[in-house]
Write a protein that holds these residues in place. Sequence first.
Motif, PDB file in Angstrom:
ATOM      1  N   ASN A 239       0.802  -1.084   0.196  1.00  0.00           N
ATOM      2  CA  ASN A 239       0.203   0.241   0.178  1.00  0.00           C
ATOM      3  C   ASN A 239       1.239   0.938  -0.031  1.00  0.00           C
ATOM      4  O   ASN A 239       2.424   1.067   0.022  1.00  0.00           O
ATOM      5  N   GLN A 240       0.049   2.581  -0.365  1.00  0.00           N
ATOM      6  CA  GLN A 240       0.821   4.012  -0.302  1.00  0.00           C
ATOM      7  C   GLN A 240       1.769   4.010   0.836  1.00  0.00           C
ATOM      8  O   GLN A 240       2.957   4.877   0.790  1.00  0.00           O
ATOM      9  N   VAL A 241       1.590   3.542   2.081  1.00  0.00           N
ATOM     10  CA  VAL A 241       2.359   3.959   3.169  1.00  0.00           C
ATOM     11  C   VAL A 241       3.625   2.847   2.925  1.00  0.00           C
ATOM     12  O   VAL A 241       4.739   3.428   3.060  1.00  0.00           O
ATOM     13  N   ASP A 242       3.679   2.530   2.498  1.00  0.00           N
ATOM     14  CA  ASP A 242       5.114   1.320   2.119  1.00  0.00           C
ATOM     15  C   ASP A 242       5.897   2.265   0.846  1.00  0.00           C
ATOM     16  O   ASP A 242       7.952   1.573   0.742  1.00  0.00           O
ATOM     17  N   PHE A 243       5.434   3.087   0.081  1.00  0.00           N
ATOM     18  CA  PHE A 243       6.907   3.741  -0.072  1.00  0.00           C
ATOM     19  C   PHE A 243       7.720   4.699  -0.087  1.00  0.00           C
ATOM     20  O   PHE A 243       8.340   4.504  -0.526  1.00  0.00           O
ATOM     21  N   LEU A 244       8.041   4.581   1.465  1.00  0.00           N
ATOM     22  CA  LEU A 244       8.894   6.189   2.476  1.00  0.00           C
ATOM     23  C   LEU A 244       9.723   4.821   2.526  1.00  0.00           C
ATOM     24  O   LEU A 244      11.144   5.184   1.930  1.00  0.00           O
ATOM     25  N   LYS A 245       9.961   3.809   3.029  1.00  0.00           N
ATOM     26  CA  LYS A 245      10.556   3.761   3.454  1.00  0.00           C
ATOM     27  C   LYS A 245      11.175   2.751   1.935  1.00  0.00           C
ATOM     28  O   LYS A 245      12.316   2.157   2.177  1.00  0.00           O
ATOM     29  N   THR A 246      10.357   2.454   0.844  1.00  0.00           N
ATOM     30  CA  THR A 246      11.112   1.551  -0.350  1.00  0.00           C
ATOM     31  C   THR A 246      11.923   2.623  -0.689  1.00  0.00           C
ATOM     32  O   THR A 246      12.902   2.351  -1.312  1.00  0.00           O
ATOM     33  N   THR A 247      11.999   3.875  -1.184  1.00  0.00           N
ATOM     34  CA  THR A 247      12.172   4.813  -1.474  1.00  0.00           C
ATOM     35  C   THR A 247      13.910   5.360  -1.203  1.00  0.00           C
ATOM     36  O   THR A 247      14.713   5.568  -1.034  1.00  0.00           O
TER      37      THR A 247
ATOM     38  N   TYR B  29       9.821   4.193  11.291  1.00  0.00           N
ATOM     39  CA  TYR B  29       8.396   4.754   9.479  1.00  0.00           C
ATOM     40  C   TYR B  29       7.602   3.103   9.962  1.00  0.00           C
ATOM     41  O   TYR B  29       8.429   2.589   9.966  1.00  0.00           O
ATOM     42  N   LEU B  30       6.310   4.058   9.585  1.00  0.00           N
ATOM     43  CA  LEU B  30       5.288   2.453   9.239  1.00  0.00           C
ATOM     44  C   LEU B  30       5.475   2.198   8.087  1.00  0.00           C
ATOM     45  O   LEU B  30       6.145   2.951   6.980  1.00  0.00           O
ATOM     46  N   GLY B  31       4.838   0.894   7.534  1.00  0.00           N
ATOM     47  CA  GLY B  31       5.043   0.105   6.489  1.00  0.00           C
ATOM     48  C   GLY B  31       6.038  -0.736   6.070  1.00  0.00           C
ATOM     49  O   GLY B  31       7.317  -1.203   7.090  1.00  0.00           O
ATOM     50  N   ASN B  32       5.935  -1.046   5.105  1.00  0.00           N
ATOM     51  CA  ASN B  32       7.434  -2.574   4.417  1.00  0.00           C
ATOM     52  C   ASN B  32       8.028  -2.094   3.500  1.00  0.00           C
ATOM     53  O   ASN B  32       6.675  -2.528   2.906  1.00  0.00           O
ATOM     54  N   SER B  33       8.826  -2.047   2.926  1.00  0.00           N
ATOM     55  CA  SER B  33       9.437  -1.629   2.129  1.00  0.00           C
ATOM     56  C   SER B  33       9.175  -3.217   1.113  1.00  0.00           C
ATOM     57  O   SER B  33       9.627  -3.843   1.369  1.00  0.00           O
ATOM     58  N   PHE B  34       8.917  -2.538  -0.683  1.00  0.00           N
ATOM     59  CA  PHE B  34       8.760  -4.035  -1.464  1.00  0.00           C
ATOM     60  C   PHE B  34      10.256  -3.458  -2.139  1.00  0.00           C
ATOM     61  O   PHE B  34      10.668  -3.902  -3.018  1.00  0.00           O
ATOM     62  N   TYR B  35      11.009  -2.948  -1.799  1.00  0.00           N
ATOM     63  CA  TYR B  35      13.152  -2.946  -2.437  1.00  0.00           C
ATOM     64  C   TYR B  35      13.211  -4.931  -3.199  1.00  0.00           C
ATOM     65  O   TYR B  35      13.386  -4.445  -3.974  1.00  0.00           O
ATOM     66  N   CYS B  36      13.013  -5.631  -1.953  1.00  0.00           N
ATOM     67  CA  CYS B  36      14.032  -6.534  -2.356  1.00  0.00           C
ATOM     68  C   CYS B  36      13.007  -7.152  -3.912  1.00  0.00           C
ATOM     69  O   CYS B  36      13.398  -8.093  -3.809  1.00  0.00           O
ATOM     70  N   GLU B  37      11.266  -6.730  -3.084  1.00  0.00           N
ATOM     71  CA  GLU B  37      10.354  -7.619  -4.886  1.00  0.00           C
ATOM     72  C   GLU B  37      11.441  -7.206  -5.989  1.00  0.00           C
ATOM     73  O   GLU B  37      10.521  -7.654  -7.194  1.00  0.00           O
ATOM     74  N   LEU B  38      11.773  -6.068  -6.298  1.00  0.00           N
ATOM     75  CA  LEU B  38      11.834  -5.040  -7.378  1.00  0.00           C
ATOM     76  C   LEU B  38      12.945  -6.024  -8.147  1.00  0.00           C
ATOM     77  O   LEU B  38      13.497  -5.916  -9.599  1.00  0.00           O
ATOM     78  N   PHE B  39      13.886  -6.969  -7.243  1.00  0.00           N
ATOM     79  CA  PHE B  39      15.146  -6.823  -8.313  1.00  0.00           C
ATOM     80  C   PHE B  39      15.330  -8.420  -8.362  1.00  0.00           C
ATOM     81  O   PHE B  39      15.031  -9.356  -7.574  1.00  0.00           O
TER      82      PHE B  39
ATOM     83  N   CYS C  35       0.500  -5.910   6.151  1.00  0.00           N
ATOM     84  CA  CYS C  35      -1.012  -5.772   6.249  1.00  0.00           C
ATOM     85  C   CYS C  35      -1.302  -4.640   5.387  1.00  0.00           C
ATOM     86  O   CYS C  35      -0.382  -3.300   5.760  1.00  0.00           O
ATOM     87  N   SER C  36      -2.496  -4.586   5.048  1.00  0.00           N
ATOM     88  CA  SER C  36      -2.490  -3.178   4.552  1.00  0.00           C
ATOM     89  C   SER C  36      -3.883  -2.149   5.168  1.00  0.00           C
ATOM     90  O   SER C  36      -4.607  -2.759   4.938  1.00  0.00           O
TER      91      SER C  36
ATOM     92  N   LYS D 169      -1.291  -3.953  13.094  1.00  0.00           N
ATOM     93  CA  LYS D 169      -0.287  -2.828  13.446  1.00  0.00           C
ATOM     94  C   LYS D 169       0.985  -3.457  13.935  1.00  0.00           C
ATOM     95  O   LYS D 169       1.981  -2.462  13.297  1.00  0.00           O
ATOM     96  N   ASN D 170       1.596  -4.599  14.198  1.00  0.00           N
ATOM     97  CA  ASN D 170       2.446  -5.239  14.315  1.00  0.00           C
ATOM     98  C   ASN D 170       3.232  -5.188  13.137  1.00  0.00           C
ATOM     99  O   ASN D 170       4.978  -5.796  13.475  1.00  0.00           O
ATOM    100  N   LEU D 171       2.575  -6.367  12.304  1.00  0.00           N
ATOM    101  CA  LEU D 171       2.604  -6.528  11.088  1.00  0.00           C
ATOM    102  C   LEU D 171       3.760  -5.541  10.400  1.00  0.00           C
ATOM    103  O   LEU D 171       4.368  -5.240   9.323  1.00  0.00           O
ATOM    104  N   ILE D 172       2.516  -3.765  10.617  1.00  0.00           N
ATOM    105  CA  ILE D 172       3.025  -2.946   9.461  1.00  0.00           C
ATOM    106  C   ILE D 172       4.559  -1.448  10.601  1.00  0.00           C
ATOM    107  O   ILE D 172       4.706  -0.716   9.790  1.00  0.00           O
TER     108      ILE D 172
END
Length: 472
Positions: A366-374, A386-396, A407-408, A467-470
Amino acid sequence: MPHFYFKFFCNNKFFNFRLRISKRFLRKIIIIFSIIFACSTFTQFYFRYEKGLLLDFINTFFVHRDLVYKRYFNDYRSLVDKYFNFDINKFKFKNVENLPDVYFIHLESVNGYLKDRSIIPNFDSYSYKYGVGFDNFYSNSTQTLLAQESILCALPPSLNGYFRYKFDPKKLICIPKILSKNNYITLFFKSHSLEFSQTGDFMSDIGFREVHNQDIMNSQDIFYKWGFREDVFYRRVYEYINKYRDQKKFVYIAVSTTNHYPFIVQDKSENLPIKNANFISDRIKNTVYIQDKYLLNILEELKKDNREKYVFLFSDHSWPLNFHVGNILNQSRGYKENFYIPFAFLYFGEMGENLKIGDTVSNSHNQVDFLKTTLDLLNIETNNNYLGNSFYCELFKNSKDCKINNCSMSVQQYSDKYITFFLESKHYIYNVKKKQAYYFDLFSDPHEKNQKNITQSEFLEFYEKCKNLIGY
């Protein structure tokens, strides 16, 4: 009609207090009531697709602040307090040279169920040729500025209005402020008025060096109710950012003109997906198609540019397609179709061979994940959590461990008020006004036809897990 009500009230013994109320005052009350009734009736008749809209928004003011509401409210406030204690000096920039530009291209009101070549051919084509698509991506709210709070600052949406109405945005450390610290030029462009929702002030407060709208446009440029037409707007934006061609840039481009409620095609266009678009869901498909056609203008320019660049291509929020009868307003229900949006991560440059170009990510984000991914993409480290989970590793391609249990969380702050989250193939929903908790199993029931009721306590149990997951 006002005279009829007046005589009825005055002659009825039940209203024995009438002697204490002047006839003039009572007449005013009856006239006001009649005007409100007439306006409500006219509104619902005129907006025949939006019957009940007025009543939905009136409901907002009568929501009971129950246990779930208070839990979310307190969690939100605690998160804000935590964010206000973050330190801008606690970001470690491992690499400050030769970093790519970063673009956020924010489309308007695109439902994730419209990810089809017949509706968004350019979005689809560029996602496949230059990027990584996402199958399960969600907006955190149903309104533009609330979405931007999540996108840029990793804030979950409030249940009570915009962030700036209750707190000082200058105390936040969001993406533009972080990247400015790393010598990025930060630029925000919006096709519609910067005064709307005080967007311009908010963007300046959170660290954008420049905020633009009409000032970059020409007097003859085509303008509609919801802003400058996108093809012209994209051209002016690109002309402007060329002055920073050789500098690192973070550019946020927000459009809202063509695919905006009430979704009316304003220019003659051939080959529309729906020829006789009588229903709002059909009108949406046509205006989404035109918005996508104009999108090609900016994508082609960015592709031709010699600079390396990451592009986040997404919708600010969804607009429901009436999969559930009467669900034709983005601010009235809490189904998946109210939050499900398209997202693609694009790369333009010569160094993208390690990206999973043409692949699709199935994990929920979800959009909250943008900050950590950046931060991960630019190799920026911080202990500001910050809140969220980076999807960085899913890009490579060479990523080893991408088992993200995410959790979104999404919030509908209007109408009945809904607190919802997507967890382990299930969509949990809490209707605050009705104090009703339930979920849908998206694996066996993807269009959410079979509601399964749960208790408030059970909802809160899954909410805590979310909450714990994000990272709350």
